[in-house]
Scaffold this active site. Sequence first.
Site, PDB file in Angstrom:
ATOM      1  N   GLY A  22       0.699  -1.290   0.299  1.00 64.90           N
ATOM      2  CA  GLY A  22      -0.320  -0.041  -0.561  1.00 64.90           C
ATOM      3  C   GLY A  22       0.901   1.053   0.038  1.00 64.90           C
ATOM      4  O   GLY A  22       0.872   2.209  -0.896  1.00 64.90           O
ATOM      5  N   LEU A  60      12.748 -11.232   1.856  1.00 61.68           N
ATOM      6  CA  LEU A  60      14.081 -10.237   2.787  1.00 61.68           C
ATOM      7  C   LEU A  60      14.640 -11.557   3.752  1.00 61.68           C
ATOM      8  O   LEU A  60      15.848 -11.510   4.211  1.00 61.68           O
ATOM      9  CB  LEU A  60      13.030  -9.219   3.610  1.00 61.68           C
ATOM     10  CG  LEU A  60      12.447  -8.570   3.028  1.00 61.68           C
ATOM     11  CD1 LEU A  60      11.406  -7.666   3.906  1.00 61.68           C
ATOM     12  CD2 LEU A  60      13.470  -7.733   3.218  1.00 61.68           C
ATOM     13  N   GLY A  80       9.180  -3.104   3.255  1.00 62.72           N
ATOM     14  CA  GLY A  80       8.736  -4.766   3.439  1.00 62.72           C
ATOM     15  C   GLY A  80       8.452  -5.532   3.982  1.00 62.72           C
ATOM     16  O   GLY A  80       9.503  -5.412   5.554  1.00 62.72           O
ATOM     17  N   TYR A 144       4.022  -8.541  15.721  1.00 64.35           N
ATOM     18  CA  TYR A 144       4.356  -7.289  15.126  1.00 64.35           C
ATOM     19  C   TYR A 144       4.963  -6.146  15.812  1.00 64.35           C
ATOM     20  O   TYR A 144       5.436  -5.957  15.782  1.00 64.35           O
ATOM     21  CB  TYR A 144       2.909  -6.641  14.428  1.00 64.35           C
ATOM     22  CG  TYR A 144       3.166  -5.740  13.582  1.00 64.35           C
ATOM     23  CD1 TYR A 144       3.941  -5.753  12.547  1.00 64.35           C
ATOM     24  CD2 TYR A 144       2.614  -4.261  13.777  1.00 64.35           C
ATOM     25  CE1 TYR A 144       3.627  -4.747  11.265  1.00 64.35           C
ATOM     26  CE2 TYR A 144       1.972  -3.042  13.501  1.00 64.35           C
ATOM     27  CZ  TYR A 144       2.971  -4.130  11.903  1.00 64.35           C
ATOM     28  OH  TYR A 144       3.545  -2.462  10.954  1.00 64.35           O
ATOM     29  N   SER A 173      -1.612   5.435  10.648  1.00 67.23           N
ATOM     30  CA  SER A 173      -2.272   4.691  10.421  1.00 67.23           C
ATOM     31  C   SER A 173      -2.265   6.100   8.634  1.00 67.23           C
ATOM     32  O   SER A 173      -2.863   6.815   8.252  1.00 67.23           O
ATOM     33  CB  SER A 173      -3.946   4.973  11.001  1.00 67.23           C
ATOM     34  OG  SER A 173      -4.135   4.128  11.973  1.00 67.23           O
TER      35      SER A 173
HETATM   36  P1  NAI Z   1       1.690  -3.608   2.758  1.00 67.24           P
HETATM   37  O1  NAI Z   1       1.791  -5.280   3.525  1.00 67.24           O
HETATM   38  O2  NAI Z   1       0.491  -2.673   2.352  1.00 67.24           O
HETATM   39  O3  NAI Z   1       3.298  -3.701   2.248  1.00 67.24           O
HETATM   40  C1  NAI Z   1       4.213  -4.391   2.920  1.00 67.24           C
HETATM   41  C2  NAI Z   1       4.721  -5.566   1.394  1.00 67.24           C
HETATM   42  O4  NAI Z   1       6.038  -6.181   1.949  1.00 67.24           O
HETATM   43  C3  NAI Z   1       3.977  -6.779   0.436  1.00 67.24           C
HETATM   44  O5  NAI Z   1       4.216  -5.613  -0.772  1.00 67.24           O
HETATM   45  C4  NAI Z   1       4.704  -7.601   0.170  1.00 67.24           C
HETATM   46  O6  NAI Z   1       4.548  -8.229  -0.574  1.00 67.24           O
HETATM   47  C5  NAI Z   1       6.083  -7.553   0.903  1.00 67.24           C
HETATM   48  N1  NAI Z   1       6.897  -8.543   2.167  1.00 67.24           N
HETATM   49  C6  NAI Z   1       5.906  -8.527   2.812  1.00 67.24           C
HETATM   50  N2  NAI Z   1       6.623 -10.358   3.394  1.00 67.24           N
HETATM   51  C7  NAI Z   1       7.968 -10.025   2.646  1.00 67.24           C
HETATM   52  C8  NAI Z   1       8.844 -10.698   2.062  1.00 67.24           C
HETATM   53  N3  NAI Z   1       9.339 -12.212   3.283  1.00 67.24           N
HETATM   54  N4  NAI Z   1      10.142 -10.456   1.767  1.00 67.24           N
HETATM   55  C9  NAI Z   1       9.785  -9.401   1.175  1.00 67.24           C
HETATM   56  N5  NAI Z   1       8.616  -8.573   0.867  1.00 67.24           N
HETATM   57  C10 NAI Z   1       7.729  -9.056   1.733  1.00 67.24           C
HETATM   58  O7  NAI Z   1       2.200  -2.444   4.244  1.00 67.24           O
HETATM   59  P2  NAI Z   1       1.811  -1.305   3.896  1.00 67.24           P
HETATM   60  O8  NAI Z   1       0.473  -0.574   4.925  1.00 67.24           O
HETATM   61  O9  NAI Z   1       2.493  -0.685   2.755  1.00 67.24           O
HETATM   62  O10 NAI Z   1       3.175  -0.380   5.184  1.00 67.24           O
HETATM   63  C11 NAI Z   1       4.815  -0.443   4.707  1.00 67.24           C
HETATM   64  C12 NAI Z   1       5.313  -0.926   5.738  1.00 67.24           C
HETATM   65  O11 NAI Z   1       5.025   0.262   7.151  1.00 67.24           O
HETATM   66  C13 NAI Z   1       5.115  -1.710   7.194  1.00 67.24           C
HETATM   67  O12 NAI Z   1       6.408  -1.983   7.106  1.00 67.24           O
HETATM   68  C14 NAI Z   1       4.595  -1.825   8.115  1.00 67.24           C
HETATM   69  O13 NAI Z   1       4.334  -2.406   8.547  1.00 67.24           O
HETATM   70  C15 NAI Z   1       4.753  -0.171   8.558  1.00 67.24           C
HETATM   71  N6  NAI Z   1       2.909   0.939   8.776  1.00 67.24           N
HETATM   72  C16 NAI Z   1       2.595   0.930   8.001  1.00 67.24           C
HETATM   73  C17 NAI Z   1       1.422   1.278   8.164  1.00 67.24           C
HETATM   74  C18 NAI Z   1       0.458   2.047   7.674  1.00 67.24           C
HETATM   75  O14 NAI Z   1      -0.775   2.480   8.285  1.00 67.24           O
HETATM   76  N7  NAI Z   1       0.111   2.127   6.391  1.00 67.24           N
HETATM   77  C19 NAI Z   1       1.257   2.364  10.305  1.00 67.24           C
HETATM   78  C20 NAI Z   1       2.471   1.574  10.370  1.00 67.24           C
HETATM   79  C21 NAI Z   1       3.232   0.207   9.941  1.00 67.24           C
HETATM   80  C1  15L Z   2      -0.339  -0.773  11.678  1.00 68.98           C
HETATM   81  O1  15L Z   2       0.965  -0.998  11.905  1.00 68.98           O
HETATM   82  C2  15L Z   2      -0.440  -2.114  10.260  1.00 68.98           C
HETATM   83  O2  15L Z   2       0.624  -2.001   9.119  1.00 68.98           O
HETATM   84  C3  15L Z   2      -1.092  -1.097   9.277  1.00 68.98           C
HETATM   85  O3  15L Z   2      -2.257  -1.589   8.544  1.00 68.98           O
HETATM   86  C4  15L Z   2      -2.322   0.191  10.349  1.00 68.98           C
HETATM   87  O4  15L Z   2      -2.918  -1.295  10.525  1.00 68.98           O
HETATM   88  C5  15L Z   2      -1.892   1.072  11.530  1.00 68.98           C
HETATM   89  O5  15L Z   2      -0.777   0.404  11.885  1.00 68.98           O
HETATM   90  C6  15L Z   2      -2.934   1.077  12.612  1.00 68.98           C
HETATM   91  O6  15L Z   2      -2.138   0.712  12.974  1.00 68.98           O
HETATM   92  O7  15L Z   2      -3.920   1.972  12.016  1.00 68.98           O
END
Ligand code: NAI
Ligand code: 15L
Length: 273
Positions: A22, A60, A80, A144, A173
Amino acid sequence: MSSAHPSPLRFSRLLLTGAAGGLGRVLRPRLKTRCDVLRVSDIADLGAAAEGEELRPCRLEDRDGVRALLEGVAAVVHLGGVSTEQPFDLILQANIVGTANLYEAARIHGVKRIVFASSNHVTGFYRQDEVIDTHAPVRPDGHYGLSKAYGENLAQFYWDRYRIETVSLRIGSSFPEPKDRRMLATWLGYDDLERLVVAALTAPVVGHSIVYGMSANATTWWDNTPARHVGYAPQDSSEPFRAAVEARQPVLDRDDPASTYQGGAFVRTGPFE
Ligand code: NAI
Ligand code: 15L
């Protein structure tokens, strides 16, 4: 004469992990404007390469693959990994082994700056009536959050021992708009996400710094004062969404831990059998 600035506004080659996710899809075109070459990586489909992009699918937890991924890179935006509460084995591989592989590869290749997508779930067990800053002890709300705390500890260790700088972004978020009342406090708009990542990439001196990733929301649980040197100045706000969110979710269940703790529903997700 060469510049003393360690992090130029434009980079030769940046690596973006989690590029198919995302936030990766949001940042991919925006980061491309900041570098000559953007190397994008994920295990999910990355689509076609735009001009100036290199596609590098990589898991990874594949140590040698990650080592090759960081070769020739000036800085990394590490998104990732597993992004929600899941069975521990998945989190262990992607977030703990994967992030350890990334830092070790950075050391081997002399990469000097990493922007690490940590999470507010590192401190998810603080209450919603508390305001904490980035020096508050961690209180993860699940495996997590624990894995992100490990990532932040790795970042601190690689700074102390090897002088690799990191800004750990405790993202709240980050979605197109806040989905519920909790997100009125935790929301990070996409333009602010870009501002935050660019500030983290370009701030002159960061060592290991921690910043909460939130917009300039009227309601907040987090104080970024100790990270002012990073220079992140949010301009978005959840306030214009408040009336619609409160109409959608008029009543909160006070007995639900998700309404009490900053981590929301993460504090009661799992265990997974
Ligand atoms: P997402 O789940 O949409 O994207 C994560 C990506 O990492 C996915 O495309 C997935 O295919 C890839 N991935 C998962 N396992 C993997 C592996 N073993 N090897 C390589 N790639 C792998 O998450 P999003 O929302 O884009 O978040 C990005 C980062 O920001 C994440 O690390 C998440 O924990 C962190 N984050 C996001 C928040 C949000 O509100 N969207 C809030 C807090 C943290
Ligand atoms: C996160 O760490 C998650 O990656 C995201 O999907 C949301 O759930 C966010 O926290 C949140 O706390 O809203």
